[in-house]
Design a protein around this motif. Structure first.
Motif, PDB file in Angstrom:
ATOM      1  N   TRP A   1       0.802  -1.221   0.000  1.00  0.00           N
ATOM      2  CA  TRP A   1       0.000   0.000   0.000  1.00  0.00           C
ATOM      3  C   TRP A   1       0.840   1.279   0.000  1.00  0.00           C
ATOM      4  O   TRP A   1       0.427   2.266  -0.632  1.00  0.00           O
ATOM      5  CB  TRP A   1      -1.010  -0.002   1.158  1.00  0.00           C
TER       6      TRP A   1
ATOM      7  N   TYR B   1      -4.151   4.843  -2.307  1.00  0.00           N
ATOM      8  CA  TYR B   1      -4.253   4.171  -1.013  1.00  0.00           C
ATOM      9  C   TYR B   1      -3.187   4.654  -0.036  1.00  0.00           C
ATOM     10  O   TYR B   1      -3.413   4.638   1.179  1.00  0.00           O
ATOM     11  CB  TYR B   1      -4.175   2.656  -1.205  1.00  0.00           C
TER      12      TYR B   1
ATOM     13  N   ILE C   1      -5.431   5.483   3.241  1.00  0.00           N
ATOM     14  CA  ILE C   1      -5.308   4.672   4.457  1.00  0.00           C
ATOM     15  C   ILE C   1      -4.952   5.515   5.679  1.00  0.00           C
ATOM     16  O   ILE C   1      -5.586   5.380   6.735  1.00  0.00           O
ATOM     17  CB  ILE C   1      -4.332   3.507   4.236  1.00  0.00           C
TER      18      ILE C   1
ATOM     19  N   LEU D   1      -8.109  -2.058   5.634  1.00  0.00           N
ATOM     20  CA  LEU D   1      -7.876  -1.634   4.262  1.00  0.00           C
ATOM     21  C   LEU D   1      -6.461  -1.959   3.798  1.00  0.00           C
ATOM     22  O   LEU D   1      -6.196  -2.021   2.598  1.00  0.00           O
ATOM     23  CB  LEU D   1      -8.154  -0.138   4.101  1.00  0.00           C
ATOM     24  N   LYS D   2      -5.561  -2.213   4.728  1.00  0.00           N
ATOM     25  CA  LYS D   2      -4.199  -2.624   4.348  1.00  0.00           C
ATOM     26  C   LYS D   2      -4.129  -4.094   3.932  1.00  0.00           C
ATOM     27  O   LYS D   2      -3.200  -4.496   3.217  1.00  0.00           O
ATOM     28  CB  LYS D   2      -3.228  -2.405   5.518  1.00  0.00           C
TER      29      LYS D   2
ATOM     30  N   GLU E   1     -15.194   2.564  -2.604  1.00  0.00           N
ATOM     31  CA  GLU E   1     -14.142   1.979  -1.784  1.00  0.00           C
ATOM     32  C   GLU E   1     -14.682   1.463  -0.457  1.00  0.00           C
ATOM     33  O   GLU E   1     -14.319   0.378   0.004  1.00  0.00           O
ATOM     34  CB  GLU E   1     -13.060   3.025  -1.504  1.00  0.00           C
TER      35      GLU E   1
END
Length: 264
Positions: A145, A151, A155, A170-171, A215
């Protein structure tokens, strides 16, 4: 559904609809033909797509006149996959326990899903078991990421607004992109000599709001995002994410990925 479900890739039926309607054209649809091409799938081949989601790779293989089966553990994803391709053999099953006999397929694919599986090594062993000797197993994962435009800004923003749990969830899609991680995992599963290649796609959304809604609403954080959090995210987006926006308001950025192709 909470952030633990998110880290495991579990999403609701509504999120699956958003995923197919918006995420597939924005991102996943362009990678599916590349994966099928990398797998060398031809007319008449027996193909299994593992963790198929809404079936985007399964449909790409079908377009090459392959005989396609697909599995996923997520009921919401499977409902959409069956709606879009009812003629395919689509089953609910864990990647770690595939409901097929040994040597059933000429090729096995897995697009951007290996990182979500509970036991990645066992899943790869299962892919090898059901693939005929000499057949191809082809998987794709995202680059790390911090090296993924969009991202690497989204993030940290999510962590500020929603906490570390949301950011970590999300990672997860990017966790196998680190140098050597995928090759090591394949080797540990007994799949030696994989050919690794890089492909870079482009993520495209009509606006910043559309990016955030897709997303979050069409992926693993759908159930964790409250209206208040979404409002705060959209309010912060122009300053923190505005560099990805073009003059017409649309948003795009590169999406680097890693493909691995190996013999069963």
């Amino acid at each position: 559904m909470d952030e633990t479900d998110a880290a495991a890739g579990q999403i609701s039926a509504e999120a699956a609809r958003i995923y197919e309607d918006f995420f597939v054209p924005a991102l996943f649809g362009q990678f599916a033909p590349w994966l099928v091409e990398a797998a060398g799938i031809r007319d008449g081949d027996r193909v299994l797509d593992v963790a198929t989601g809404t079936g985007v790779v399964a449909r790409a293989a079908q377009a090459r006149a392959a005989r396609v089966s697909a599995v996923d553990i997520n009921p919401g994803m499977l409902a959409m996959a069956r709606k879009l391709a009812p003629e395919l053999d689509i089953r609910q099953a864990r990647a770690e326990a595939l409901p097929f006999a040994d040597d059933s397929f000429d090729a096995v694919t897995c697009q951007f899903a290996l990182m979500f599986l509970a036991d990645r090594r066992q899943a790869l062993r299962e892919m090898a078991r059901v693939c005929r000797p000499g057949g191809w197993i082809t998987v794709s994962v995202f680059a790390p990421w911090p090296r993924s435009p969009g991202y690497n800004d989204l993030i940290p923003l999510l962590e500020e607004l929603m906490g570390a749990g949301a950011a970590e969830a999300l990672k997860v899609p990017f966790c196998l992109g680190e140098d050597g991680a995928l090759a090591q995992l394949l080797a540990e599963a007994g799949l030696e000599g994989a050919h690794l290649g890089h492909r870079t796609g482009e993520i495209r959304h009509p606006s910043l709001d559309a990016w955030l809604e897709t997303e979050i609403g069409g992926w693993t954080l759908a159930e964790a995002m409250t209206p208040a959090r979404m409002t705060a995210l959209k309010r912060a987006a122009p300053e923190r994410l505005g560099k990805y926006r073009h003059g017409d308001g649309s948003v795009s950025f590169e999406c680097p990925a890693l493909f691995a192709v190996t013999r069963a």
